[in-house]
Design an enzyme around this catalytic site. Structure first.
Site, PDB file in Angstrom:
ATOM      1  N   ASP A   9      50.389  68.524  12.255  1.00 57.74           N
ATOM      2  CA  ASP A   9      49.745  69.573  13.132  1.00 57.74           C
ATOM      3  C   ASP A   9      50.804  69.681  14.467  1.00 57.74           C
ATOM      4  O   ASP A   9      51.612  69.235  14.395  1.00 57.74           O
ATOM      5  CB  ASP A   9      48.748  68.558  14.031  1.00 57.74           C
ATOM      6  CG  ASP A   9      47.527  69.466  14.640  1.00 57.74           C
ATOM      7  OD1 ASP A   9      47.769  70.627  14.778  1.00 57.74           O
ATOM      8  OD2 ASP A   9      46.727  68.711  15.254  1.00 57.74           O
ATOM      9  N   GLY A  10      50.415  70.933  14.915  1.00 54.71           N
ATOM     10  CA  GLY A  10      51.126  71.398  16.263  1.00 54.71           C
ATOM     11  C   GLY A  10      50.397  71.123  17.460  1.00 54.71           C
ATOM     12  O   GLY A  10      49.222  71.419  17.517  1.00 54.71           O
ATOM     13  N   GLU A  53      53.495  74.821  14.046  1.00 51.05           N
ATOM     14  CA  GLU A  53      52.893  74.249  12.761  1.00 51.05           C
ATOM     15  C   GLU A  53      53.716  74.568  11.587  1.00 51.05           C
ATOM     16  O   GLU A  53      53.892  73.452  10.842  1.00 51.05           O
ATOM     17  CB  GLU A  53      51.739  75.256  12.289  1.00 51.05           C
ATOM     18  CG  GLU A  53      50.544  75.178  13.364  1.00 51.05           C
ATOM     19  CD  GLU A  53      49.771  74.028  13.347  1.00 51.05           C
ATOM     20  OE1 GLU A  53      49.963  72.956  12.305  1.00 51.05           O
ATOM     21  OE2 GLU A  53      48.938  74.018  14.295  1.00 51.05           O
ATOM     22  N   ASP A  75      45.894  72.103   9.822  1.00 58.52           N
ATOM     23  CA  ASP A  75      44.807  72.891  10.345  1.00 58.52           C
ATOM     24  C   ASP A  75      45.125  74.184  10.430  1.00 58.52           C
ATOM     25  O   ASP A  75      44.380  75.105  11.080  1.00 58.52           O
ATOM     26  CB  ASP A  75      44.176  72.097  11.485  1.00 58.52           C
ATOM     27  CG  ASP A  75      45.323  72.444  12.599  1.00 58.52           C
ATOM     28  OD1 ASP A  75      46.279  72.567  12.556  1.00 58.52           O
ATOM     29  OD2 ASP A  75      44.504  71.720  13.855  1.00 58.52           O
ATOM     30  N   HIS A 129      37.245  71.288  12.873  1.00 57.45           N
ATOM     31  CA  HIS A 129      36.441  69.927  12.811  1.00 57.45           C
ATOM     32  C   HIS A 129      35.249  70.111  11.812  1.00 57.45           C
ATOM     33  O   HIS A 129      34.134  69.548  12.215  1.00 57.45           O
ATOM     34  CB  HIS A 129      35.817  69.519  14.170  1.00 57.45           C
ATOM     35  CG  HIS A 129      37.212  69.626  15.240  1.00 57.45           C
ATOM     36  ND1 HIS A 129      37.503  68.186  15.339  1.00 57.45           N
ATOM     37  CD2 HIS A 129      37.709  70.276  16.069  1.00 57.45           C
ATOM     38  CE1 HIS A 129      38.615  68.432  16.273  1.00 57.45           C
ATOM     39  NE2 HIS A 129      38.647  69.714  16.928  1.00 57.45           N
ATOM     40  N   ASP A 139      44.449  65.741  13.745  1.00 56.80           N
ATOM     41  CA  ASP A 139      44.272  65.702  15.436  1.00 56.80           C
ATOM     42  C   ASP A 139      45.140  64.737  16.051  1.00 56.80           C
ATOM     43  O   ASP A 139      45.958  64.971  17.150  1.00 56.80           O
ATOM     44  CB  ASP A 139      42.795  65.714  15.701  1.00 56.80           C
ATOM     45  CG  ASP A 139      42.179  67.102  15.563  1.00 56.80           C
ATOM     46  OD1 ASP A 139      42.943  67.965  15.295  1.00 56.80           O
ATOM     47  OD2 ASP A 139      40.937  67.138  15.441  1.00 56.80           O
TER      48      ASP A 139
END
Length: 162
Positions: A9-10, A53, A75, A129, A139
Site C-alpha cells: 500500500d502507499g 504504490e 489496493d 474496503h 491498510d
C-alpha cells in the site's frame, strides 16, 4: 519454487495528510507451516499515490534473493490492472506512450519489470474496503509507512524537487 505473499500500500493514498510513504509486507510460510513476515516501509516527501504504490511492490520484490512464486495484494488498480489487463504491454508496444503523452512513472515501471524478472508474479486487486481479507493488511501498511529506515529511494522524484 518458494511461495511468497506480498501485501502493499502507499500511505499517500490512505493518509492524505501524512508524510507520504509506502508499505510492503513479505509473508512466507515455511516447511513447518509457520508464517514469517517482514515489513519494508519508508517515509518520503509527499509524491503521487501511483508512485508510492509502485515503490511498495518494487521494495518487496527487490528484497527477494532467489526466484519465488509471488502473489501481490494491492489496493492500487493502477498497479494490478497494468498487468491483469495488459496495460503495461500496450504502453511498452507504443514506446511508453498513451495517446500523444508519455506514460507517467516510466522509470518506476522499468524498475518494477526488472525486479519481477526472476519471479512468477500474480497481482490481486484488493478493492477498497470490499471485505477482501488482504485489505486490512494493506491498510495497516500505510499506517506504518514512515516508521522504518531507508529502503528504496525514488531518485527521479527527489531530483524533480531540485
Amino acid at each position: 519454487m518458494e511461495k511468497i505473499t506480498l501485501y502493499t500500500d502507499g500511505s499517500a493514498r490512505a493518509n492524505p495528510d501524512g508524510p507520504g510513504g509506502y508499505g510492503a509486507v513479505l509473508s512466507v510460510t515455511d516447511a513447518r507451516g509457520e508464517v514469517h513476515e517482514m515489513e519494508l516501509s519508508q517515509g518520503y516527501e509527499r509524491t503521487t499515490n501511483n508512485r508510492m504504490e509502485l515503490m511498495a511492490v518494487i521494495a518487496g520484490l527487490e528484497h527477494l534473493v532467489r526466484p519465488c512464486e509471488v502473489t501481490v495484494y494491492s489496493d492500487s488498480q493502477y498497479v494490478v490492472k497494468a498487468f491483469n489487463e495488459k496495460w503495461l504491454e500496450k504502453w511498452v508496444a507504443r514506446n511508453w506512450k498513451r495517446g500523444k503523452d508519455p506514460v507517467k512513472n516510466v522509470d518506476l515501471w522499468k524498475r518494477l519489470l526488472k525486479a519481477m524478472e526472476p519471479h512468477q508474479v500474480t497481482y490481486v486487486w484488493v478493492k477498497g474496503h470490499a471485505g477482501h481479507p488482504g485489505n486490512e493488511r494493506c491498510d495497516a501498511l500505510a499506517t506504518n509507512a514512515a516508521d522504518n529506515g531507508p529502503w528504496l529511494r525514488d531518485d527521479v522524484y527527489m531530483d524533480s524537487l531540485n
